[in-house]
Design a protein around this motif. Structure first.
Motif, PDB file in Angstrom:
ATOM      1  N   SER A  62       9.256 -33.065   4.858  1.00  0.00           N
ATOM      2  CA  SER A  62       8.037 -33.580   5.491  1.00  0.00           C
ATOM      3  C   SER A  62       7.716 -32.835   6.783  1.00  0.00           C
ATOM      4  O   SER A  62       6.689 -33.080   7.409  1.00  0.00           O
ATOM      5  N   LYS A  63       8.609 -31.909   7.171  1.00  0.00           N
ATOM      6  CA  LYS A  63       8.414 -31.114   8.382  1.00  0.00           C
ATOM      7  C   LYS A  63       8.159 -29.665   8.003  1.00  0.00           C
ATOM      8  O   LYS A  63       8.997 -29.019   7.371  1.00  0.00           O
ATOM      9  N   GLN A  64       7.022 -29.150   8.396  1.00  0.00           N
ATOM     10  CA  GLN A  64       6.636 -27.786   8.026  1.00  0.00           C
ATOM     11  C   GLN A  64       7.660 -26.766   8.493  1.00  0.00           C
ATOM     12  O   GLN A  64       7.975 -25.813   7.771  1.00  0.00           O
ATOM     13  N   THR A  65       8.219 -26.970   9.682  1.00  0.00           N
ATOM     14  CA  THR A  65       9.203 -26.011  10.198  1.00  0.00           C
ATOM     15  C   THR A  65      10.441 -25.964   9.309  1.00  0.00           C
ATOM     16  O   THR A  65      11.000 -24.893   9.065  1.00  0.00           O
ATOM     17  N   ASP A  66      10.873 -27.123   8.813  1.00  0.00           N
ATOM     18  CA  ASP A  66      12.051 -27.155   7.939  1.00  0.00           C
ATOM     19  C   ASP A  66      11.789 -26.441   6.619  1.00  0.00           C
ATOM     20  O   ASP A  66      12.670 -25.766   6.083  1.00  0.00           O
ATOM     21  N   VAL A  67      10.584 -26.602   6.092  1.00  0.00           N
ATOM     22  CA  VAL A  67      10.257 -25.964   4.815  1.00  0.00           C
ATOM     23  C   VAL A  67      10.248 -24.444   4.970  1.00  0.00           C
ATOM     24  O   VAL A  67      10.790 -23.717   4.123  1.00  0.00           O
ATOM     25  N   PHE A  68       9.674 -23.954   6.058  1.00  0.00           N
ATOM     26  CA  PHE A  68       9.647 -22.505   6.272  1.00  0.00           C
ATOM     27  C   PHE A  68      11.044 -21.966   6.592  1.00  0.00           C
ATOM     28  O   PHE A  68      11.370 -20.835   6.219  1.00  0.00           O
ATOM     29  N   LYS A  69      11.867 -22.784   7.246  1.00  0.00           N
ATOM     30  CA  LYS A  69      13.258 -22.377   7.466  1.00  0.00           C
ATOM     31  C   LYS A  69      14.001 -22.267   6.142  1.00  0.00           C
ATOM     32  O   LYS A  69      14.834 -21.374   5.956  1.00  0.00           O
ATOM     33  N   LEU A  70      13.718 -23.186   5.213  1.00  0.00           N
ATOM     34  CA  LEU A  70      14.327 -23.137   3.882  1.00  0.00           C
ATOM     35  C   LEU A  70      13.984 -21.824   3.183  1.00  0.00           C
ATOM     36  O   LEU A  70      14.859 -21.160   2.611  1.00  0.00           O
ATOM     37  N   ALA A  71      12.723 -21.436   3.245  1.00  0.00           N
ATOM     38  CA  ALA A  71      12.304 -20.177   2.627  1.00  0.00           C
ATOM     39  C   ALA A  71      12.973 -18.989   3.309  1.00  0.00           C
ATOM     40  O   ALA A  71      13.459 -18.061   2.639  1.00  0.00           O
ATOM     41  N   LYS A  72      13.029 -19.025   4.632  1.00  0.00           N
ATOM     42  CA  LYS A  72      13.631 -17.904   5.373  1.00  0.00           C
ATOM     43  C   LYS A  72      15.122 -17.763   5.068  1.00  0.00           C
ATOM     44  O   LYS A  72      15.624 -16.644   4.862  1.00  0.00           O
ATOM     45  N   LYS A  73      15.833 -18.899   5.032  1.00  0.00           N
ATOM     46  CA  LYS A  73      17.265 -18.844   4.748  1.00  0.00           C
ATOM     47  C   LYS A  73      17.528 -18.323   3.341  1.00  0.00           C
ATOM     48  O   LYS A  73      18.514 -17.616   3.101  1.00  0.00           O
TER      49      LYS A  73
END
Length: 257
Positions: A62-73
């Protein structure tokens, strides 16, 4: 042939875990996301114990930053994302008159905004890559028919259908497809919670609401995560390259349209 990478949100248990095991069996390296970091690690470890390559990345979808971190990792670990599955979601059982602002915000933040963020993160990475990218969203039979006591949940799943259609049109020029799977009555903890909450309002004994819903299944049995995972396997494969913008029922024959 380079191993393909699949990211699955909400994959610590239930349908998401079933999808993870099926795609691993299909030859994918799978990235397991879940809000519960311990569940994510347990599923990843279980996959590794079966000889599959897996990575656990906890985070709040539900947090955009977490979703983009998931993609980056994922990209940091494997260099690319071939399939991104927006599976994470929550239910809510309550009469519409009793739904609060907090209720609405909570379920939309995960079921709708989380899908938007997943589409954004996946598309951003997939545009940088050669070949077809696949974004796959979790919809529901409640995305094709509104159900009483599940009004706001139904609204979120109708939203997923709309997002799937819109994103498919926007991303087609990049050879990125966007489709959704629509499960029905599945024997998971989510349906255990739905059954329990339904009983609070109807007075039904534990398990009775689940049985009542299950009577509508034409094939005569409730659904297992593997039933959904088998269809997602097709959506994640090259066999579905010419399919986009679709939200397909995989429900044993509950909703016909």
């Amino acid at each position: 042939m380079t191993t393909k990478i699949a990211v699955i949100t909400g994959a610590g248990q239930g349908i998401g875990k079933g999808i993870a095991f099926r795609l691993a069996k299909d030859g994918f390296t799978v990235v397991i996301n879940d809000l519960d970091g311990e569940l994510a690690e347990e599923t990843a470890t279980e996959l590794k114990d079966h000889g599959y390559d897996a990575l656990a990345v906890p985070g709040d979808m539900s947090k955009q930053t977490d979703v983009f971190k998931l993609a980056k990792k994922t990209v940091d670990a494997y260099g690319r994302i071939d399939v991104f599955i927006n599976n994470a979601g929550i239910e809510q059982v309550k009469p519409l008159e009793e739904v609060t602002e907090e209720d609405i915000n909570t379920i939309f933040n995960i079921n709708v905004f989380g899908v938007i963020y997943g589409i954004q993160a996946a598309a951003q990475q997939m545009k940088k890559q050669d070949g077809v990218g696949k974004i796959i969203n979790a919809c529901s039979i409640a995305g094709h028919k509104g159900f009483d006591m599940l009004s706001v949940y139904s609204a979120t799943k109708f939203s997923v259908r709309a997002l799937t259609q819109a994103a498919a049109q926007e991303l087609a020029q990049y050879q990125i497809t966007v489709n959704s799977y629509c499960p029905g009555i599945v024997g998971t903890k989510m349906w255990e919670r739905i059954d329990k909450e339904m009983g609070k309002y109807s007075g039904a004994a534990e398990g009775e609401s689940f049985k009542a819903f299950s009577k509508a299944i034409s094939l005569g049995r409730t659904q297992e995560p593997e039933d959904v995972a088998n269809f997602v396997s097709y959506l994640a494969s090259s066999d579905s390259d010419y399919m986009t913008g679709q939200s397909v029922m995989i429900d044993g024959g509950v909703i016909f349209s």
